[in-house]
Design a protein around this motif. Structure first.
Motif, mmCIF file in Angstrom:
data_model
loop_
_atom_site.group_PDB
_atom_site.id
_atom_site.type_symbol
_atom_site.label_atom_id
_atom_site.label_comp_id
_atom_site.label_asym_id
_atom_site.label_seq_id
_atom_site.Cartn_x
_atom_site.Cartn_y
_atom_site.Cartn_z
ATOM 1 N N GLY A 88 53.519 32.380 38.943
ATOM 2 C CA GLY A 88 54.858 32.962 38.882
ATOM 3 C C GLY A 88 55.861 32.030 38.231
ATOM 4 O O GLY A 88 56.617 32.432 37.328
ATOM 5 N N ASP A 89 55.883 30.757 38.665
ATOM 6 C CA ASP A 89 56.846 29.787 38.133
ATOM 7 C C ASP A 89 56.649 29.535 36.645
ATOM 8 O O ASP A 89 57.620 29.346 35.908
ATOM 9 N N MET A 90 55.381 29.513 36.204
ATOM 10 C CA MET A 90 55.089 29.225 34.791
ATOM 11 C C MET A 90 55.119 30.498 33.935
ATOM 12 O O MET A 90 54.827 30.448 32.752
ATOM 13 N N ARG A 91 55.432 31.639 34.583
ATOM 14 C CA ARG A 91 55.449 32.932 33.898
ATOM 15 C C ARG A 91 54.144 33.144 33.135
ATOM 16 O O ARG A 91 54.121 33.531 31.973
ATOM 17 N N GLY A 92 53.047 32.879 33.838
ATOM 18 C CA GLY A 92 51.724 32.952 33.223
ATOM 19 C C GLY A 92 51.074 34.310 33.357
ATOM 20 O O GLY A 92 51.618 35.240 33.966
ATOM 21 N N HIS A 93 49.894 34.423 32.764
ATOM 22 C CA HIS A 93 49.091 35.649 32.809
ATOM 23 C C HIS A 93 47.819 35.334 33.595
ATOM 24 O O HIS A 93 47.272 34.242 33.491
ATOM 25 N N ALA A 94 47.331 36.332 34.350
ATOM 26 C CA ALA A 94 46.093 36.140 35.114
ATOM 27 C C ALA A 94 45.607 37.479 35.652
ATOM 28 O O ALA A 94 46.369 38.437 35.747
ATOM 29 N N VAL A 95 44.314 37.494 36.000
ATOM 30 C CA VAL A 95 43.746 38.584 36.780
ATOM 31 C C VAL A 95 43.320 37.936 38.091
ATOM 32 O O VAL A 95 42.537 36.991 38.099
ATOM 33 N N VAL A 96 43.886 38.443 39.204
ATOM 34 C CA VAL A 96 43.618 37.868 40.518
ATOM 35 C C VAL A 96 42.819 38.880 41.328
ATOM 36 O O VAL A 96 43.243 40.020 41.492
ATOM 37 N N LYS A 97 41.644 38.452 41.809
ATOM 38 C CA LYS A 97 40.777 39.336 42.604
ATOM 39 C C LYS A 97 40.692 38.791 44.012
ATOM 40 O O LYS A 97 40.264 37.658 44.208
ATOM 41 N N ARG A 98 41.086 39.612 45.003
ATOM 42 C CA ARG A 98 41.021 39.225 46.408
ATOM 43 C C ARG A 98 39.862 39.959 47.065
ATOM 44 O O ARG A 98 39.836 41.184 47.048
ATOM 45 N N PHE A 99 38.936 39.207 47.643
ATOM 46 C CA PHE A 99 37.763 39.789 48.285
ATOM 47 C C PHE A 99 37.981 39.773 49.794
ATOM 48 O O PHE A 99 38.105 38.700 50.386
ATOM 49 N N ARG A 100 38.057 40.971 50.402
ATOM 50 C CA ARG A 100 38.262 41.091 51.850
ATOM 51 C C ARG A 100 37.249 42.067 52.404
ATOM 52 O O ARG A 100 37.245 43.236 52.015
ATOM 53 N N ASN A 108 46.780 42.501 38.154
ATOM 54 C CA ASN A 108 46.960 42.065 36.775
ATOM 55 C C ASN A 108 48.370 41.496 36.672
ATOM 56 O O ASN A 108 49.343 42.210 36.960
ATOM 57 N N ILE A 109 48.470 40.234 36.294
ATOM 58 C CA ILE A 109 49.763 39.555 36.233
ATOM 59 C C ILE A 109 50.070 39.226 34.778
ATOM 60 O O ILE A 109 49.251 38.640 34.072
ATOM 61 N N LEU A 110 51.267 39.615 34.345
ATOM 62 C CA LEU A 110 51.715 39.355 32.984
ATOM 63 C C LEU A 110 53.093 38.719 33.064
ATOM 64 O O LEU A 110 53.991 39.252 33.731
ATOM 65 N N PHE A 111 53.264 37.572 32.430
ATOM 66 C CA PHE A 111 54.518 36.813 32.471
ATOM 67 C C PHE A 111 54.986 36.593 33.911
ATOM 68 O O PHE A 111 56.163 36.733 34.224
ATOM 69 N N GLY A 112 54.026 36.262 34.805
ATOM 70 C CA GLY A 112 54.345 35.930 36.190
ATOM 71 C C GLY A 112 54.644 37.112 37.089
ATOM 72 O O GLY A 112 55.000 36.934 38.245
ATOM 73 N N GLU A 113 54.490 38.327 36.592
ATOM 74 C CA GLU A 113 54.837 39.527 37.356
ATOM 75 C C GLU A 113 53.631 40.455 37.457
ATOM 76 O O GLU A 113 52.926 40.669 36.478
ATOM 77 N N VAL A 114 53.402 41.000 38.660
ATOM 78 C CA VAL A 114 52.296 41.941 38.849
ATOM 79 C C VAL A 114 52.637 43.233 38.114
ATOM 80 O O VAL A 114 53.675 43.846 38.362
ATOM 81 N N ILE A 115 51.757 43.638 37.174
ATOM 82 C CA ILE A 115 52.002 44.873 36.437
ATOM 83 C C ILE A 115 51.049 45.988 36.875
ATOM 84 O O ILE A 115 51.290 47.154 36.584
ATOM 85 N N ARG A 116 49.975 45.613 37.577
ATOM 86 C CA ARG A 116 49.019 46.623 38.029
ATOM 87 C C ARG A 116 48.281 46.088 39.247
ATOM 88 O O ARG A 116 47.890 44.919 39.281
ATOM 89 N N LEU A 117 48.104 46.962 40.250
ATOM 90 C CA LEU A 117 47.420 46.602 41.474
ATOM 91 C C LEU A 117 46.397 47.692 41.778
ATOM 92 O O LEU A 117 46.751 48.867 41.875
ATOM 93 N N VAL A 118 45.123 47.296 41.882
ATOM 94 C CA VAL A 118 44.036 48.263 42.079
ATOM 95 C C VAL A 118 43.234 47.855 43.310
ATOM 96 O O VAL A 118 42.947 46.672 43.507
#
Length: 198
Positions: A88-100, A108-118
């Motif tokens: 978030g602070d670096m305004r980075g891009h990433a795909v974050v997968k949480r296994f529960r 899906n994070i673009l420029f530090g902001e969540v743009i899609r949650l599945v």
């Protein structure tokens, strides 16, 4: 996040200068982590101990600083929170997968902001959040023909050249770890270029 959760960080695109990396090391030490770091011509490596596991953060040298590369599986709640704050602070891009349990949440994070949650449960997939409407074919065409699209293609081609140079050095120096990282990044760049140039 509970202690049994795993979080995987993929397709990271975070850029740093040397001062940022030094600040990261100080922050991790303040958080109580045991770590060590090393550097060579191509990579700055920070190894963070989380219980019995060792998470190796790889910062690849680029012309104007460093870029965090690789995929990371983290089971430590504090380190996951730190990683997400960093994205978030670096305004980075990433795909974050949480296994529960038997469920996967993908952000899906673009420029530090969540743009899609599945959410994926078994064979079912459900979109929990989508920022704005999906791009239409016309908007995609506009993006591809815009200056931004051309700049992204040019940047990716330059990075391909850098990676090929690194791969050549890695092969000559018998550095199998660096060679594997270069090949993985080249595969990602090829996929992205194929999409951009389509």
């Amino acid at each position: 996040m509970n202690k049994n959760d795993e979080v995987e960080y993929c397709n990271l695109e975070l850029r740093f200068d040397r001062q940022h990396i030094q600040d990261l090391i100080k922050d991790l030490i303040k958080e109580g982590y045991s770590l060590y770091w090393s550097e060579n011509e191509t990579v700055f490596l920070i190894s963070v101990r989380t219980g019995r596991k060792l998470v190796k953060l790889r910062f690849q040298r680029i012309k104007d600083g460093f870029k965090l590369v690789g995929d990371y599986m983290i089971r430590d709640a504090r380190l996951s929170e730190w990683m997400e704050k960093l994205i978030g602070d670096m305004r980075g891009h990433a795909v974050v997968k949480r296994f529960r349990d038997r469920q996967i949440i993908i952000e899906n994070i673009l420029f530090g902001e969540v743009i899609r949650l599945v959410e994926i449960s078994g064979y079912q997939q459900r979109v929990l959040y989508q920022k704005g409407p999906l791009l239409s074919d016309q908007e995609l065409t506009k993006l591809f023909y815009s200056v931004e699209g051309e700049e992204r293609i040019r940047d990716r081609r330059l990075e391909v050249d850098e990676q090929l140079g690194l791969l050549h050095k890695a092969i000559q120096g018998n550095d199998e770890e660096l060679a594997a990282a270069c090949k993985a990044r080249l595969a990602e760049l090829t996929r992205e270029l194929n999409m951009l140039e389509w």
